[in-house]
Structures are given as C-alpha cells and as structure tokens.
Design a protein around this motif. Structure first.
Motif, PDB file in Angstrom:
ATOM      1  N   ASP A 166       0.838  -1.204   0.000  1.00 53.11           N
ATOM      2  CA  ASP A 166       0.000   0.000   0.000  1.00 53.11           C
ATOM      3  C   ASP A 166       0.872   1.253   0.000  1.00 53.11           C
ATOM      4  O   ASP A 166       0.592   2.238  -0.694  1.00 53.11           O
ATOM      5  N   SER A 167       1.935   1.214   0.787  1.00 50.89           N
ATOM      6  CA  SER A 167       2.864   2.341   0.846  1.00 50.89           C
ATOM      7  C   SER A 167       3.551   2.546  -0.505  1.00 50.89           C
ATOM      8  O   SER A 167       3.719   3.680  -0.974  1.00 50.89           O
ATOM      9  N   ALA A 168       3.938   1.441  -1.139  1.00 46.99           N
ATOM     10  CA  ALA A 168       4.575   1.535  -2.452  1.00 46.99           C
ATOM     11  C   ALA A 168       3.619   2.152  -3.468  1.00 46.99           C
ATOM     12  O   ALA A 168       4.013   2.995  -4.288  1.00 46.99           O
ATOM     13  N   ALA A 169       2.352   1.746  -3.400  1.00 45.04           N
ATOM     14  CA  ALA A 169       1.356   2.302  -4.310  1.00 45.04           C
ATOM     15  C   ALA A 169       1.208   3.806  -4.095  1.00 45.04           C
ATOM     16  O   ALA A 169       1.064   4.574  -5.062  1.00 45.04           O
ATOM     17  N   LEU A 172       4.171   5.608  -5.701  1.00 48.33           N
ATOM     18  CA  LEU A 172       4.054   5.643  -7.152  1.00 48.33           C
ATOM     19  C   LEU A 172       3.006   6.670  -7.591  1.00 48.33           C
ATOM     20  O   LEU A 172       3.200   7.401  -8.566  1.00 48.33           O
ATOM     21  N   SER A 173       1.912   6.731  -6.851  1.00 50.56           N
ATOM     22  CA  SER A 173       0.863   7.711  -7.166  1.00 50.56           C
ATOM     23  C   SER A 173       1.380   9.132  -6.969  1.00 50.56           C
ATOM     24  O   SER A 173       1.063  10.039  -7.749  1.00 50.56           O
ATOM     25  N   SER A 174       2.181   9.334  -5.919  1.00 50.40           N
ATOM     26  CA  SER A 174       2.750  10.649  -5.655  1.00 50.40           C
ATOM     27  C   SER A 174       3.695  11.062  -6.778  1.00 50.40           C
ATOM     28  O   SER A 174       3.680  12.224  -7.235  1.00 50.40           O
ATOM     29  N   ARG A 206       3.479   9.297 -16.495  1.00 53.43           N
ATOM     30  CA  ARG A 206       2.493   9.369 -15.413  1.00 53.43           C
ATOM     31  C   ARG A 206       1.500   8.208 -15.510  1.00 53.43           C
ATOM     32  O   ARG A 206       1.199   7.548 -14.510  1.00 53.43           O
ATOM     33  N   ALA A 207       0.993   7.955 -16.722  1.00 57.36           N
ATOM     34  CA  ALA A 207       0.024   6.876 -16.904  1.00 57.36           C
ATOM     35  C   ALA A 207       0.640   5.529 -16.544  1.00 57.36           C
ATOM     36  O   ALA A 207      -0.013   4.673 -15.921  1.00 57.36           O
ATOM     37  N   TRP A 208       1.900   5.329 -16.898  1.00 50.77           N
ATOM     38  CA  TRP A 208       2.591   4.072 -16.582  1.00 50.77           C
ATOM     39  C   TRP A 208       2.733   3.909 -15.071  1.00 50.77           C
ATOM     40  O   TRP A 208       2.490   2.827 -14.518  1.00 50.77           O
ATOM     41  N   LEU A 209       3.099   4.989 -14.385  1.00 56.81           N
ATOM     42  CA  LEU A 209       3.248   4.926 -12.932  1.00 56.81           C
ATOM     43  C   LEU A 209       1.909   4.639 -12.246  1.00 56.81           C
ATOM     44  O   LEU A 209       1.843   3.876 -11.278  1.00 56.81           O
ATOM     45  N   GLU A 212       1.129   1.029 -12.499  1.00 54.22           N
ATOM     46  CA  GLU A 212       1.919   0.246 -11.543  1.00 54.22           C
ATOM     47  C   GLU A 212       1.406   0.450 -10.119  1.00 54.22           C
ATOM     48  O   GLU A 212       1.468  -0.461  -9.292  1.00 54.22           O
ATOM     49  N   ALA A 213       0.905   1.643  -9.816  1.00 53.40           N
ATOM     50  CA  ALA A 213       0.313   1.874  -8.496  1.00 53.40           C
ATOM     51  C   ALA A 213      -0.916   0.992  -8.309  1.00 53.40           C
ATOM     52  O   ALA A 213      -1.130   0.418  -7.230  1.00 53.40           O
ATOM     53  N   ARG A 214      -1.719   0.863  -9.360  1.00 55.57           N
ATOM     54  CA  ARG A 214      -2.891  -0.014  -9.274  1.00 55.57           C
ATOM     55  C   ARG A 214      -2.477  -1.470  -9.065  1.00 55.57           C
ATOM     56  O   ARG A 214      -3.092  -2.209  -8.283  1.00 55.57           O
ATOM     57  N   SER A 215      -1.439  -1.900  -9.763  1.00 55.27           N
ATOM     58  CA  SER A 215      -0.947  -3.262  -9.585  1.00 55.27           C
ATOM     59  C   SER A 215      -0.439  -3.476  -8.158  1.00 55.27           C
ATOM     60  O   SER A 215      -0.648  -4.531  -7.568  1.00 55.27           O
TER      61      SER A 215
END
Length: 229
Positions: A166-169, A172-174, A206-209, A212-215
């Motif tokens: 969750d923290s990693a997501a 990535l979102s940030s 941004r879209a790629w990140l 990956e945040a969703r994953s």
C-alpha cells in the motif's frame, strides 16, 4: 522558434527530480519482506507462497522500468539543451548573424518524439489455492486442525506485507502526480510544438506509474485477503 517563455535551466532540474523520485518509488518494493503464512496449515502456506511469488514478479516489473525512466530523463535533458541551442540560433538569425533555427527546432522535436516510454508490464495476480485439496492434507483430528490453523505468524505477516505494498502504491501515485503537474504546466510557459511533445511524454510516464500503483494495490489487497486464511 516560437514563444521562448521558459527557462530550461529551471525546468530541467525539476523534471529530473520528478523522474528520479519515480525511479526511487519503483525501486522501493524490492525491499518488501515476503509474507509469512497466517498458519501452519497447507492452505495458509500455499497462499503465502502465491502472494510471495506475485510480489516477486511485480517487484521485478517495477524495477525493469527504472532504466527506461532514467533514459527518458537523460533524453529530456538533451532535448532541453537543444532547445537552448535553438533559442540562441533563433536570436542570432533575427539579428542577422546566422540562420538555421528552424533546423534546430526540428532537432528538438525529433529528440522528444524519440523518447521511449515503457508500456506497463503485465502483472498476473494469482488466485487463492485450491482449498479442498489443501484441506485434505490436514489430519482429521480436530485438535490438530485447530493447531495448524492457529499456528505460525498469524495475521501480522500478511498484513505487514499488504501495508508495505500500500505504501509503495502511494509513492508511485505521488510520483505520478508530480509528473502530471509538470506536464500540465509546460505548454503554458513554453509555447512551442516541442513543449507539447515533452508534455505528452511526461503524461505517458504518469500513466505508466499510475498503472503500476494499481498493480501494487492489487498485491496489497491479495495479501490482506489471505491474512485470515
């Protein structure tokens, strides 16, 4: 060149810092501890193994994007320098000293067009193990079954793993949000086709990140769902 209204010496480091933060966010999951099985029973052990395997694949996918983002950062820096060179050439052309700013401008746009943005790598989140076959391996004595289900790491192992992803997501979102802010602001301060191209490339990062945040959140949800099994 049209509308020279941006300072590449100021924009370049901002873009570099945003992409460096993105690379750091992609690298962080490699340090996430594999999950511990909630219990000593085969169901828990099998579930933990699948979650760990999924985390390993996802972490490798994320790490694979680091070099691509680094390459993108270097290409952006080179393109911005070409922009500065084109600005100088354009000014000289206006003063009658030289001609050729258009060719330099074309080189800027070609450099930006060539930026290679990675596509989101596919991540396969495994399903829960087959309960019936796993339970069949547990001795039938109630006390033994109870000990197996309650033994081991308990929920903490899986929950800690879920919290880390969750923290990693969130990281990535940030990083994606930082790129969004840069991409949205460039065309307004840098009036040229090159600015639009650069903005589009940053939006692609941004879209790629975000993908990956969703994953990463899916991995967290998988781990959390398995915490009670």
């Amino acid at each position: 060149m049209a509308g020279i209204r941006v300072d590449p010496a100021e924009v370049g480091p901002r873009i570099s810092a945003a992409l460096s933060s993105a690379a750091a966010a992609l690298a962080a999951p490699a340090a996430i501890t594999p999950p511990a099985a909630p219990g000593a029973d085969p169901v828990s052990v099998a579930a933990a193994g699948q979650v760990a395997a999924s985390a390993g694949r996802l972490s490798a996918d994320l790490a694979g994007g680091i070099a691509r983002i680094t390459e993108g950062s270097q290409a952006v820096a080179a393109a911005l320098q070409r922009y500065v060179d084109g600005d100088t050439a354009g000014a000289q052309g206006i003063s009658g000293e030289s001609v050729g700013a258009g060719a330099v401008g074309d080189a800027v746009q070609a450099a930006l067009s060539a930026l290679n943005i990675p596509a989101p790598p596919p991540v396969s989140i495994p399903e829960m193990p087959d309960m019936s076959s796993a339970v069949a391996q547990i001795p039938a004595e109630p006390a033994t079954v109870d000990d197996a289900l309650r033994g081991g790491a308990g929920e903490a192992g899986m929950e800690a793993h879920a919290a880390a992803w969750d923290s990693a997501a969130a990281e990535l979102s940030s990083a994606a949000a930082a790129l969004q802010a840069l991409a949205a602001g460039l065309p307004g301060s840098w009036d040229s086709e090159a600015a639009s191209l650069l903005s589009a490339r940053l939006q692609s990062f941004r879209a790629w990140l975000l993908e990956e945040a969703r994953s990463s959140r899916s991995e967290a949800m998988l781990s959390s769902a398995n915490a009670t099994h």
